[in-house]
Scaffold this active site. Structure first.
Site, PDB file in Angstrom:
ATOM      1  N   LYS A 193       8.606 -21.792  28.286  1.00  0.00           N
ATOM      2  CA  LYS A 193       9.463 -22.481  27.843  1.00  0.00           C
ATOM      3  C   LYS A 193       9.971 -23.310  28.587  1.00  0.00           C
ATOM      4  CE  LYS A 193      11.487 -19.664  25.057  1.00  0.00           C
ATOM      5  NZ  LYS A 193      12.266 -18.118  25.340  1.00  0.00           N
ATOM      6  N   THR A 212       5.538 -19.860  24.654  1.00  0.00           N
ATOM      7  CA  THR A 212       3.969 -19.001  23.662  1.00  0.00           C
ATOM      8  C   THR A 212       4.329 -17.959  23.793  1.00  0.00           C
ATOM      9  OG1 THR A 212       3.568 -18.562  26.047  1.00  0.00           O
ATOM     10  CG2 THR A 212       2.488 -20.426  24.693  1.00  0.00           C
ATOM     11  N   ASN A 260       4.051 -14.484  22.756  1.00  0.00           N
ATOM     12  CA  ASN A 260       3.246 -13.668  23.111  1.00  0.00           C
ATOM     13  C   ASN A 260       2.791 -12.012  22.478  1.00  0.00           C
ATOM     14  OD1 ASN A 260       4.168 -14.625  25.692  1.00  0.00           O
ATOM     15  ND2 ASN A 260       2.302 -13.714  26.649  1.00  0.00           N
ATOM     16  N   GLU A 285      -1.823 -16.057  23.715  1.00  0.00           N
ATOM     17  CA  GLU A 285      -0.178 -16.355  23.265  1.00  0.00           C
ATOM     18  C   GLU A 285      -0.408 -17.165  22.468  1.00  0.00           C
ATOM     19  OE1 GLU A 285       1.306 -17.204  27.228  1.00  0.00           O
ATOM     20  OE2 GLU A 285      -0.136 -16.174  27.989  1.00  0.00           O
TER      21      GLU A 285
HETATM   22  P1  ADP Z   1       7.341 -14.794  27.494  1.00  0.00           P
HETATM   23  O1  ADP Z   1       6.832 -14.854  29.263  1.00  0.00           O
HETATM   24  O2  ADP Z   1       8.835 -13.902  26.913  1.00  0.00           O
HETATM   25  O3  ADP Z   1       6.608 -15.012  26.049  1.00  0.00           O
HETATM   26  P2  ADP Z   1       8.314 -17.921  26.872  1.00  0.00           P
HETATM   27  O4  ADP Z   1       8.787 -19.531  27.683  1.00  0.00           O
HETATM   28  O5  ADP Z   1       6.545 -17.621  26.873  1.00  0.00           O
HETATM   29  O6  ADP Z   1       8.094 -16.050  27.542  1.00  0.00           O
HETATM   30  O7  ADP Z   1       8.914 -17.803  25.088  1.00  0.00           O
HETATM   31  C1  ADP Z   1       7.986 -17.660  24.292  1.00  0.00           C
HETATM   32  C2  ADP Z   1       8.838 -17.111  22.398  1.00  0.00           C
HETATM   33  O8  ADP Z   1      10.216 -17.793  22.860  1.00  0.00           O
HETATM   34  C3  ADP Z   1       8.292 -16.395  21.955  1.00  0.00           C
HETATM   35  O9  ADP Z   1       8.313 -14.693  22.051  1.00  0.00           O
HETATM   36  C4  ADP Z   1       9.782 -16.676  20.968  1.00  0.00           C
HETATM   37  O10 ADP Z   1      10.438 -15.933  20.872  1.00  0.00           O
HETATM   38  C5  ADP Z   1      10.303 -17.789  21.697  1.00  0.00           C
HETATM   39  N1  ADP Z   1      10.443 -19.445  21.176  1.00  0.00           N
HETATM   40  C6  ADP Z   1      10.616 -20.272  20.319  1.00  0.00           C
HETATM   41  N2  ADP Z   1       9.444 -21.505  19.834  1.00  0.00           N
HETATM   42  C7  ADP Z   1       8.590 -21.146  20.263  1.00  0.00           C
HETATM   43  C8  ADP Z   1       7.199 -21.595  19.710  1.00  0.00           C
HETATM   44  N3  ADP Z   1       7.391 -23.010  19.274  1.00  0.00           N
HETATM   45  N4  ADP Z   1       6.282 -21.078  19.157  1.00  0.00           N
HETATM   46  C9  ADP Z   1       6.426 -19.798  20.181  1.00  0.00           C
HETATM   47  N5  ADP Z   1       7.135 -19.360  20.519  1.00  0.00           N
HETATM   48  C10 ADP Z   1       8.851 -19.779  20.213  1.00  0.00           C
HETATM   49 MG    MG Z   2       4.479 -16.570  26.422  1.00  0.00          MG
END
Ligand code: ADP
Ligand code: MG
Length: 155
Positions: free
Chosen positions: A22, A28, A30, A80
């Site tokens: 993020k 992504t 998951n 992811e």
């Molecule tokens: P994590 O390690 O928990 O997967 P990330 O940094 O990959 O954290 O962020 C993923 C989360 O961000 C998703 O689970 C979702 O809730 C949120 N999210 C917001 N916008 C998006 C997007 N465009 N695509 C995917 N996930 C998103």
């Molecule tokens: Mg992720």
């Protein structure tokens, strides 16, 4: 690439292992371990593209990474999905429905964060172009994305 595309998959969005996707501007979503385990075992790791929908929301373009999960010492895969859309809020715990329609490239290691980010930006552009082709575009309207009404209204 994968023997059987398109591949349809639905499951809960769980917490990842905080690799900071993020922070890179590329969150992504998951899938849980159970969902990943239900994938064909011969599915190659790499970057794919397709369509995605959160709950009963709109269907958006996505890029997907199937990789090795560092949390399990790279013995298990992780799946992811980066949805090419700006969401107002996170959607952990929601049901993510995806159809994988095509393959872009194998997993790679990058020398720098900049190189990684620009590769992902290229993947996103490639996904956008491919998904506009009739063969891929038609899957956006697939019945798979129409969940029974009233079941999941949380987006
Ligand atoms: P994590 O390690 O928990 O997967 P990330 O940094 O990959 O954290 O962020 C993923 C989360 O961000 C998703 O689970 C979702 O809730 C949120 N999210 C917001 N916008 C998006 C997007 N465009 N695509 C995917 N996930 C998103
Ligand atoms: Mg992720």
């Amino acid at each position: 690439a994968m023997r059987q595309l398109p591949y349809f998959c639905r499951g809960e969005v769980v917490k990842g292992f905080g690799r900071g996707s993020k922070e890179l501007g590329i969150p992504t979503a998951n899938f849980s371990e159970q969902v990943v385990d239900s994938f064909p075992s011969d599915i190659p790791t790499g970057i794919y593209y397709g369509w995605a929908c959160v709950g009963n929301g709109d269907v958006h373009k996505m890029v997907l990474s199937i990789g090795w999960n560092p949390f399990y010492k790279n013995t298990k895969k992780s799946v992811e999905t980066h949805i090419i859309h700006t969401f107002k809020e996170d959607f952990y715990g929601e049901i993510l429905s995806i159809v994988i329609t095509g393959y872009i490239r194998p997993e790679k290691n990058f020398d720098s964060l900049d190189a990684l980010i620009s590769a992902i930006q290229e993947d996103i552009e490639e996904a956008k172009r491919q998904l506009d082709l009739p063969e891929h575009l038609k899957l956006k309207e697939d019945n798979f994305f129409h969940l029974p009404e009233g079941k999941i209204v949380n987006n």
